[in-house]
Design a protein around this motif. Structure first.
Motif, PDB file in Angstrom:
ATOM      1  N   TYR A 114       3.340   3.035 -12.024  1.00  0.00           N
ATOM      2  CA  TYR A 114       4.211   2.103 -12.746  1.00  0.00           C
ATOM      3  C   TYR A 114       3.700   1.867 -14.167  1.00  0.00           C
ATOM      4  N   TRP A 158      16.811  -5.153  -6.809  1.00  0.00           N
ATOM      5  CA  TRP A 158      15.648  -5.750  -6.148  1.00  0.00           C
ATOM      6  C   TRP A 158      15.726  -7.272  -6.142  1.00  0.00           C
ATOM      7  N   THR A 217       4.215  -4.009  -8.301  1.00  0.00           N
ATOM      8  CA  THR A 217       3.553  -3.639  -7.050  1.00  0.00           C
ATOM      9  C   THR A 217       3.413  -4.841  -6.130  1.00  0.00           C
ATOM     10  N   LYS A 259       6.942  -5.870  -4.631  1.00  0.00           N
ATOM     11  CA  LYS A 259       7.417  -4.951  -3.602  1.00  0.00           C
ATOM     12  C   LYS A 259       6.570  -5.038  -2.338  1.00  0.00           C
ATOM     13  N   SER A 288       8.057  -6.180   1.225  1.00  0.00           N
ATOM     14  CA  SER A 288       7.931  -5.303   2.390  1.00  0.00           C
ATOM     15  C   SER A 288       7.414  -6.075   3.601  1.00  0.00           C
ATOM     16  N   LYS A 329       8.737   7.030  -9.485  1.00  0.00           N
ATOM     17  CA  LYS A 329       9.068   5.693  -8.963  1.00  0.00           C
ATOM     18  C   LYS A 329       9.134   5.709  -7.442  1.00  0.00           C
ATOM     19  N   LEU A 376       6.805   3.704  -4.676  1.00  0.00           N
ATOM     20  CA  LEU A 376       7.408   2.883  -3.625  1.00  0.00           C
ATOM     21  C   LEU A 376       6.882   3.278  -2.249  1.00  0.00           C
ATOM     22  N   SER A 412       4.608   1.225   0.547  1.00  0.00           N
ATOM     23  CA  SER A 412       5.021   1.143   1.948  1.00  0.00           C
ATOM     24  C   SER A 412       3.903   1.606   2.876  1.00  0.00           C
TER      25      SER A 412
END
Length: 455
Positions: free
Chosen positions: A117, A168, A336, A339, A343, A383, A387, A391
């Motif tokens: 990123y 998002w 980061t 996300k 998650s 990207k 992601l 995860s």
């Protein structure tokens, strides 16, 4: 076949990078803690390549099954240890050192996401503006009064610049709210407030394309079917089409926009089509036979003509997002973190039944998305890598025995009880963890297969 190879070529380096970063995190911290590393493996099963490197003779190898990897350390529980090297055994380390070694893998994946990123935000990326298309009748977006061409400025109190940022922000806020406020500005520069009811998507467990279910789509300007450039020796040139021709119908089916022309041509490779065109105010009927083109193993039609630029300009729909070196790092850390938290929240919602388990994806879906992102461009591919790296970190931090999070749970219990868990307890935990992991993998593969079948 070519399409499959392309997607495999996009998936393999992505998976390899994630595994290497994760396992190298374990390896590096283990070495810093003074633990002897016996093997660094990418993949499981029989080694198809191996080499011993370094003073300790660490075996670096690649296993026949590439979905994962591991770092094997000196440990008395797994074999006899030379008394002179007992101090370098993993099980002899303090609980804090063992925790640091275990958590280093997920942390490495989070650091990889931050680095990716950071580079993207510093370099600058061209992204879609959050311009909304006309919603379907009776959809939540239509009920909120959203009109085609409106650009979202805020989701709740959060300012958004890009389509991805809006996506998002909307999903993140909609997880806990039934009504989301959108501040929009239309093409007449009038600012309005739209209240979007997301309760229907929440009730459905956010299964499938959540934005589509809400009636949220990207604005696609109407492009008149007027030809611009005609390639020499192309099907269009051979048929006698000219620059400036407006296509009115194909095989007696009226044509309204350029996508209508594209669909008609692509679906008719080698088939004679009757074009009705308007040229200088006169109507002409022309037979065109689209050339047969192979695209990823599928035959499509092409006539070799481009459309005249019309409607919204590129600057109306695209924005370049770029930050300074330091601010890009701050933005990367924020991205980061957001996300990762999201998650964990989604996993919690899956456990409580608020989010459908059908949202879990396996390697087939990941490979599919890797190929799609690679086709869109390098920025999109990186990207997606970031992601998936997030995860993977989140998955490994879950308190499931056999995963890194499960080992951390053991060590927390050890800190509280001031004694390590018995081997019997750990063995039972490993069996339970393996069963849970296999069940999770079964869900993921089932969802992958279902998506392939149902499209």
């Amino acid at each position: 076949m070519n399409n499959f190879l392309f997607y495999l070529a996009a998936f393999a380096p992505l998976l390899g990078a994630l595994i290497i970063f994760h396992e190298y995190g374990h390896y590096l911290v283990a070495r810093l803690a003074g633990v002897k590393v016996l093997r660094f493996s990418i993949g499981f099963g029989r080694a198809i390549w191996s080499k011993r490197i370094g003073r300790d003779g660490t075996e670096w190898c690649v296993g026949v099954f590439p979905l994962g990897g591991y770092v094997k350390m000196l440990d008395e529980r797994e074999g006899e240890v030379d008394p002179r090297e007992l101090h370098r055994s993993f099980n002899r380390q303090s609980v804090w050192r063992r925790m640091a070694i275990v958590v280093a893998g997920p942390v490495a994946n989070l650091l990889l996401a931050v680095l990716v990123y950071w580079g993207l935000f510093w370099h600058g990326t061209e992204e879609l503006k959050p311009v909304l298309g006309a919603p379907a009748a009776a959809s939540p977006a239509a009920m909120a009064g959203i009109e085609g061409g409106e650009q979202v400025r805020k989701v709740g109190d959060e300012v958004v610049q890009t389509w991805q940022g809006m996506h998002w922000a909307l999903i993140r806020q909609a997880v806990d709210q039934d009504l989301i406020k959108l501040e929009v500005i239309n093409q007449r520069n009038e600012i309005s407030l739209r209240r979007l009811d997301v309760s229907s998507a929440r009730a459905g467990g956010w299964e499938g394309d959540a934005l589509a279910k809400l009636g949220i789509s990207f604005y696609r300007p109407r492009i008149p079917p007027v030809l611009a450039k005609i390639s020499p020796d192309s099907a269009a040139a051979v048929a006698g089409l000219h620059s400036g021709d407006e296509i009115l119908a194909i095989d007696s089916k009226p044509v309204v926009t350029w996508p209508d022309v594209v669909h008609g041509v692509r679906s008719s490779p080698g088939k004679a089509l009757i074009f009705e065109v308007s040229r200088n105010g006169e109507r002409h009927v022309i037979e065109v036979i689209p050339a047969i083109i192979d695209e990823g193993g599928k035959e499509i039609g092409r006539i070799g003509a481009t459309v005249r630029d019309a409607g919204a300009s590129r600057s109306d729909l695209m924005i370049t997002v770029r930050y300074g070196l330091i601010s890009a790092l701050g933005k990367a850390i924020e991205e980061t973190w957001n996300k990762s938290v999201f998650s964990f929240a989604m996993i919690g919602k899956m456990i409580t039944g608020e989010v459908s388990w059908r949202n879990i994806s396996g390697p087939v879906t990941i490979a599919d998305y890797a190929g799609q992102s690679a086709r869109l461009g390098v920025d999109y591919y990186f990207k997606f890598l970031a992601l998936v790296s997030i995860s993977l970190a989140v998955l490994n931090l879950l308190p499931i025995p056999i995963l890194d999070g499960g080992h951390l749970l053991y060590y927390v219990v050890e800190i509280i009880t001031k004694a390590p868990l018995s081997e019997r307890s750990m063995d039972i935990g490993q069996r339970i963890g393996l069963a849970l992991l296999l069940m999770l993998m079964a869900f993921a593969f089932y969802n992958d297969i279902d998506r392939l079948i149902s499209g």
